[in-house]
Structures are given as C-alpha cells and as structure tokens.
Design a protein around this motif. Structure first.
Motif, PDB file in Angstrom:
ATOM      1  N   ASP B  74       0.874  -1.220   0.012  1.00 42.90           N
ATOM      2  CA  ASP B  74      -0.007  -0.010   0.155  1.00 42.90           C
ATOM      3  C   ASP B  74       0.906   1.294   0.056  1.00 42.90           C
ATOM      4  O   ASP B  74       1.572   1.409   1.051  1.00 42.90           O
ATOM      5  CB  ASP B  74      -1.037   0.071   1.342  1.00 42.90           C
ATOM      6  N   SER B  77       0.689   3.820   3.200  1.00 45.41           N
ATOM      7  CA  SER B  77       1.080   3.651   4.040  1.00 45.41           C
ATOM      8  C   SER B  77       2.615   3.494   4.201  1.00 45.41           C
ATOM      9  O   SER B  77       3.297   3.723   5.189  1.00 45.41           O
ATOM     10  CB  SER B  77       0.573   2.055   4.495  1.00 45.41           C
ATOM     11  N   GLU B  81       4.800   5.996   6.432  1.00 44.86           N
ATOM     12  CA  GLU B  81       5.814   5.524   7.225  1.00 44.86           C
ATOM     13  C   GLU B  81       7.314   6.613   7.098  1.00 44.86           C
ATOM     14  O   GLU B  81       7.930   6.818   8.002  1.00 44.86           O
ATOM     15  CB  GLU B  81       6.319   4.056   6.659  1.00 44.86           C
ATOM     16  N   GLY B  87       0.310   5.491  11.448  1.00 46.97           N
ATOM     17  CA  GLY B  87      -0.170   4.787  10.387  1.00 46.97           C
ATOM     18  C   GLY B  87       0.429   4.569   9.499  1.00 46.97           C
ATOM     19  O   GLY B  87      -0.143   3.614   8.367  1.00 46.97           O
ATOM     20  N   GLY B  88       1.873   4.393   9.532  1.00 50.10           N
ATOM     21  CA  GLY B  88       2.672   4.185   8.446  1.00 50.10           C
ATOM     22  C   GLY B  88       2.756   2.556   8.472  1.00 50.10           C
ATOM     23  O   GLY B  88       2.286   1.759   9.515  1.00 50.10           O
ATOM     24  N   LEU B  89       3.459   2.045   7.420  1.00 58.36           N
ATOM     25  CA  LEU B  89       3.700   0.512   7.528  1.00 58.36           C
ATOM     26  C   LEU B  89       4.190  -0.149   8.529  1.00 58.36           C
ATOM     27  O   LEU B  89       3.933  -1.292   8.647  1.00 58.36           O
ATOM     28  CB  LEU B  89       4.617   0.408   6.008  1.00 58.36           C
ATOM     29  N   SER B 101       6.972  -5.889   5.221  1.00 58.48           N
ATOM     30  CA  SER B 101       5.489  -5.993   5.018  1.00 58.48           C
ATOM     31  C   SER B 101       5.513  -7.586   5.321  1.00 58.48           C
ATOM     32  O   SER B 101       5.854  -8.420   4.354  1.00 58.48           O
ATOM     33  CB  SER B 101       5.293  -5.463   3.699  1.00 58.48           C
ATOM     34  N   ALA B 333      -2.194  10.322   2.221  1.00 59.22           N
ATOM     35  CA  ALA B 333      -1.088  10.415   3.324  1.00 59.22           C
ATOM     36  C   ALA B 333      -0.829  11.729   3.972  1.00 59.22           C
ATOM     37  O   ALA B 333      -0.875  11.834   5.066  1.00 59.22           O
ATOM     38  CB  ALA B 333       0.360   9.766   2.942  1.00 59.22           C
TER      39      ALA B 333
END
Lengths: 337, 341
Positions: B74, B77, B81, B87-89, B101, B333
């Motif tokens: 995504d 995300s 990051e 809310g980031g990866l 991931s 984002a």
C-alpha cells in the motif's frame, strides 16, 4: 590554540600522528573521500579505501597492528561493527592475554555513533557498553573538540586496541553526509558548546581512563559522555532554577572506567544519575552501579538511557534517547526519594 | 515467452513517480535522515519481479521502496512510514531503510549485504514448506564483497535453495568506485560457487526480464539459486543531498567548503611532496566529477528505454495513470498526517 570543529580536531590529531610516525595508516570504507584532506597529504598507501567488507578489513587491521603498523581502521558507523565482531571479540582483545603478554595490538577502531537525526535503529546506536564488555579493549567517547583530539592521539599512541567513537551530532560532516543537513528544512539539536572549540596545536594528549568534572555541584552527580554531557549540562541549568545543584561528570572513557572520580563524586553528592545514550540493560549504567556497590558507596541511583530499539520517527526518537525532560524528571525523583 | 511491455513500463513509471514524490517530501524536510532512492533501478526491479508470485519472499537493501511498490504494498502506508506517522507501514518505527511487510514476506535492512542471507532463509522456508515459493534477494555491487553475501552464495548452492540473487551494479560502493575495491568479475565469482550467472544491461527491462525468467524457472524447479548482474546508473548519488552531487548543484558553495582544506593538505610540509600530492587532488576531483556528474550526464535512463518499446499513446496513458495513483496516495497520506497533527 585554534578554533576547530569536533571533526577537524579529530583529523588534526590523526594528521599529526601520521606526520610523526610512518607506521600510522588509516583505512576503511570511503576514507578516500571522507578523509580526503589526509589522502591528499599522505596518498593512497597510507589512506586506503576498503571494499564494504568490515570483517575482512578490520581483521586485517588486527594483523597489521600485530605485525608492526599502527592502523586507524574506520568502521563508518559503529552499528556496522556487528559485521566484523570476530575481529574485536575473539582476535584483537585476546592477543595480549593469549601470548602471555608478549604480543600486543596497537589498533584504533574509529566509528561514528549516536542518534538524533532520524536514521533509525540500525544507524544510530552507541554500542559502547557492548564493546566495553570484553576485556582487552579500551573505549573512548569524547564530548568536545580538545578531548576528541587528545583522545585520538592517546588512542594512536596506545599499544593496545582502542575503540574511538565520535558522536554524529558533534561531528558535523556526518549530519551533512547522512542527515541531509544541506536541507534548510530540517534542524538538529546540536549542542553549540561542543561542536566547535579551542584546540591546542599540536593537540594535548588526554589520557585514556580519565573522567572530568565539568560542572561541580552538591545535590546529585550526573555521569554521562558524548552528547549526553551536553544534555546533562542543559538539564543542570534547568535544575538550578528549580533548586537543585547537580554535578556533571564527563566520563570520556567507558572502559577503563575512572572509578576514582565516579566514587568521589558519588560520595560527595550522595546521589548518582547516569545519562547514557546506549542501551539500558547490561551496560555502562549498570556497571557504574556495580562499581559503586563494590566500593561500598551508599548513594541513591537512577539512570536515563535508551530503553528500546531506536525508532525512526523523529518525535519517537526524541523520547527514546536521553533528553532534558527525562533527565530533570529523573533528577527530581532521585532527590525526592 | 515474451514480456508484456506495457505492464513492465507501467510498473517502472509507478516506481519512478513514487521515488520522485519521496524526493520532494525529503527536500521539504518532511522525511528525516538518509534517503536512498532506487531511481535508475526501475528496469531491474520491474523485470525481475514480473516473475514473482504471492508467497515469494523479498529480501531488500537500503533502496527498498521500488520492489515494495512493484509487489503492491500500500503506497499511502509507505509514505506515512517515511513521514514517521503511526499509521505508516511500520508504525513510524522503521523508516525507509527498514521497511517490513509481513503480508508480502518482504523485509529490508540498512546493513550492506544482509539481504543475501535473509533471502536464503526465505528460500529455505519455501523449500521446506514445499509451497513452490522462491525468494528474491536484491543488493548492490558494493555488497558483493561482503563476507556474509559470499558465504550465502555457497550455502544456497550447497542447499539448492530457490533464491534469485539480483545485483544492481551501479559501479559505486557509496563514494568508492567498485572497480577499485573488487577483485575479478562478479559473474565469474558467482559461477565459481556453482550457480548460473547472467550479466545483463539493467537499464533494458527486456534483458532483465529474460534473465530473471531463467533464474526463477530454475528456482521453482528445485534446481537451486542463480545470480543476475544487472548494470545500471545511480542517478541521484548515494543518497539525496549527496555532497558530491551538490558540487554540481551548488558549485561555488561546495567548492568553497571542499577546496581550502585540500589546498592546505597539498601545501603541508614537506613541500617537496606537493608534486605527487597534485595527483591525489586530481583523483579526488575525478571521483567528484564522475559520481556527481552521473545525474546530469547519463543517457541510460531505463524509463526512456522502456518507453521506446511501447506505442507513444500507451506510454502517455500509463504515465498519467501512474502519476495519478501516486498523487492520490500522497494526498491521502498528507491528509491523514494533517488530521493527526
């Protein structure tokens, strides 16, 4: 006396040592560019660029030192020493003991350490506790330009392995190189008092193993090193306004620890706060407590250290590393209990 | 088998647009620390990962975003990051050098060379679990001299691991010319461990794609690892803000910083050495010129080559689609970041 940056002071000491002694050479990743001024003066035989092969070139540094050279081997960032750990843990640190004291390793390992610029937990560690855990190696961490020059001279003159750690917030070129200090859009909490300073020419040797009382005080002793010294001095100013007079001690050398100054300061104030950017567990802060206990010093004890993997996000990182809020909080807690 | 050039081009365009958006965020100061982009590596990433399936492992280095974009992680995300948002990866803990991931069996590391053993481990699991998966291990020519990488070559051959080693050869180990610190040839080196090695032009996506097809087919058939050496260009220096690239961007300022200490070193006693030292200054100058100049002088942009393989109309359409996708991800984002500020 010349006004120098922290980085200039280190290289001035190294340049001096190289000019005085042909056996002093330096090598590591990118040193041709990172130490380009030394490269121009001394050429490719004495300032060598190495492949990205830490285990090979640090191991070779050990052998070269055993065979009569005095190498200053650069491990770009101390985190990368993990790749070459055998050279220190099982080779450099053992030779003197294994040879019955007949053979020594005059090796300097130079590396940048420390965080505060958003690079994350694989590039911002200190690791001086880990490195100090093995017998046979000295670890020095200067906090200002004259100490940086003086300890580099000492390290090169030492007949035994020394790890020399330069904090990236003090050595400005690292921030430029890694942190993108060229961007006007970012800023770093660099202690002004430390990044520049007056340095003797030639630099004055600072003995390995000697701490220094930076600011005397009566209510508690804050023991620190590297950037932590400057965070502690800032905290000291804040504490003074709040009625606490803290003594700040710059340890300068992690091992051998200056037990005399540590115990004297602890006895004087009766309270010890260790401010250590390295990890909290099984490291410098615990060692200080053990040394005080062994010396029979009865005192209060607290520590502000890094307690987790260093996070990437700046706001998380700022909280993970020792900061003035955490230091003053711990100082008050220590003095109230 | 023939590649779907439009699909490959689209992946490359997405990667380029994503990397360029990261560069803008970094320049605005919204991304801290170092930023290594994969601009110039798009053809390698797209050409290799076109053969990837769900369940395959991805072991990445410090230029980890292009493979993650290609594998469909995504985008919003990932941007979050980089912005250090929870809310980031990776919840803001990893940043661009440490992207993980789990859903994609994809992990990256900033320690040069470490993607090789990691990839071997992913391959070991794939082999053991018999799910037909393979692992892709990406690294640069600078990493090719790391002991752990060469040890992994041997391990992977000895254990017949289904791993594809992809060396993105951009000629540089940070600011050191790889040729100055590398013995022999990397393909011969890999072959001497007992695995096939392919040397391809990494700016030509079709060449990479064909070599990767052979390597992946071999791995999936249980015959063991392969090595692909893909030559490419490093178009943005080692990292954004690379001081040697800045010599070209701010020549006066950078020269004023670099030159005076060099001149002092040149004239240090004994003065008789000054003549030979001129050669050393010349060497420094050549490194700066070749490294810094690559961004401006290169004619080997993989995107323009791939664009030439498809009709102009398709190219324009795919460019627009890629731009739009990245723009939307970026907007989402930034909007989230704004909301939580």
């Amino acid at each position: 006396m010349h006004e120098m940056t922290f980085a200039e002071a280190i290289d001035a000491a190294l340049e001096r040592a190289m000019a005085d002694d042909e056996r002093v050479i330096t090598f590591g990743e990118d040193v041709t560019m990172l130490r380009r001024n030394l490269y121009v003066r001394f050429g490719p035989r004495r300032v060598r660029q190495a492949p990205i092969s830490e285990s090979a070139f640090l191991g070779a540094g050990v052998g070269a030192a055993m065979a009569g050279l005095r190498p200053v081997v650069e491990i770009m960032l101390v985190d990368f020493i993990a790749v070459a750990f055998d050279a220190l843990l099982n080779e450099a640190s053992k030779v003197k003991a294994f040879s019955g004291g007949k053979w020594n390793v005059p090796l300097v390992v130079r590396a940048a350490c420390g965080g505060g610029y958003g690079d994350g937990g694989q590039h911002e560690q200190c690791l001086w506790g880990l490195l100090s855990g093995m017998p046979g190696i000295a670890v020095v961490v200067p906090s200002n330009p004259p100490d940086a020059a003086g300890l580099m001279l000492s390290a090169i003159q030492s007949d035994d392995p020394v790890v020399f750690l330069e904090h990236k917030l003090l050595s400005d070129y690292w921030l430029d190189y890694l942190g993108g200090a060229s961007r006007k859009s970012v800023s770093f909490d660099v202690p002004d008092s430390a990044a520049r300073g007056k340095v003797d020419v030639p630099p004055v040797v600072v003995q390995i193993g000697e701490a220094r009382v930076v600011s005397p005080g009566t209510d508690l002793s804050i023991l620190s090193l590297g950037v932590g010294v400057h965070r502690s001095l800032e905290a000291r100013e804040m504490l003074l306004k709040e009625g606490l007079n803290a003594e700040v001690v710059d340890l300068r050398t992690v091992t051998p620890l200056d037990i005399k100054i540590v115990t004297e300061s602890a006895k004087k104030t009766g309270r010890v706060l260790v401010v250590d950017e390295d990890y909290i567990g099984f490291g410098l802060s615990g060692e200080v407590a053990a040394v005080l206990g062994e010396a029979g010093v009865k005192c209060g004890f607290a520590r502000v250290c890094t307690e987790s993997v260093i996070p990437f996000a700046r706001h998380l990182e700022d909280e993970a590393l020792p900061n003035t809020r955490r230091i003053t909080g711990a100082a008050h807690h220590l003095c109230e209990s | 088998m023939k590649p779907d050039f439009e699909k490959l081009y689209f992946q490359m365009a997405r990667i380029r647009a994503f990397e360029e958006s990261l560069a803008r965020l970094w320049r605005q100061g919204l991304i801290p620390g170092e930023m290594h982009l994969g601009i110039g590596e798009e053809a390698i990433v797209a050409g290799v990962l076109d053969h990837a399936r769900n369940g395959d492992g991805l072991a990445l280095d410090h230029r980890s975003t292009p493979p993650l974009v290609a594998r469909g992680v995504d985008l919003t995300s990932m941007i979050l990051e980089m912005l250090g948002d929870e809310g980031g990866l990776c919840g803001g803990w990893g940043g661009h050098m440490h992207l993980f991931s789990r859903d994609h069996l994809a992990a990256s590391s900033g320690i040069v060379g470490s993607s090789a053993p990691l990839g071997a481990g992913f391959a070991l699991a794939a082999d053991y679990l018999k799910e037909g998966g393979v692992a892709f291990s990406f690294f640069g020519d600078g990493a090719a001299n790391q002991g752990m990488l060469l040890e992994t070559f041997n391990l992977a051959v000895a254990w017949k691991l289904p791993v594809v080693f992809v060396c993105k050869d951009n000629n540089w180990a940070i600011t050191t010319r790889s040729s100055a610190v590398t013995g022999g040839s990397l393909t011969r080196r890999a072959r001497s461990f007992g695995m096939p090695a392919y040397r391809v032009n990494g700016t030509q996506v079709e060449s990479v794609w064909s070599a990767a097809l052979k390597a992946v087919t071999r791995a999936r058939a249980g015959k063991g690892p392969s090595f692909i050496l893909a030559r490419c260009c490093r178009m943005e220096g080692h990292f954004l803000g690379d001081p040697l690239v800045r010599v070209f961007e701010e020549p006066v300022k950078q020269t004023m910083e670099i030159a005076p200490p060099l001149i002092r070193a040149l004239l240090a006693k004994p003065l008789a050495a000054a003549a030979s030292r001129c050669g050393h200054v010349g060497y420094i100058g050549r490194v700066i010129a070749t490294l810094g100049g690559e961004k401006y002088l290169t004619r080997r942009d993989p995107i323009s080559h791939a664009g030439g393989l498809i009709p102009e109309q398709a190219r324009d359409r795919l460019d627009r689609e890629a731009e739009l996708e990245i723009r939307d991800a970026l907007a989402a984002a930034l909007e989230r970041k704004e909301r939580h500020a």
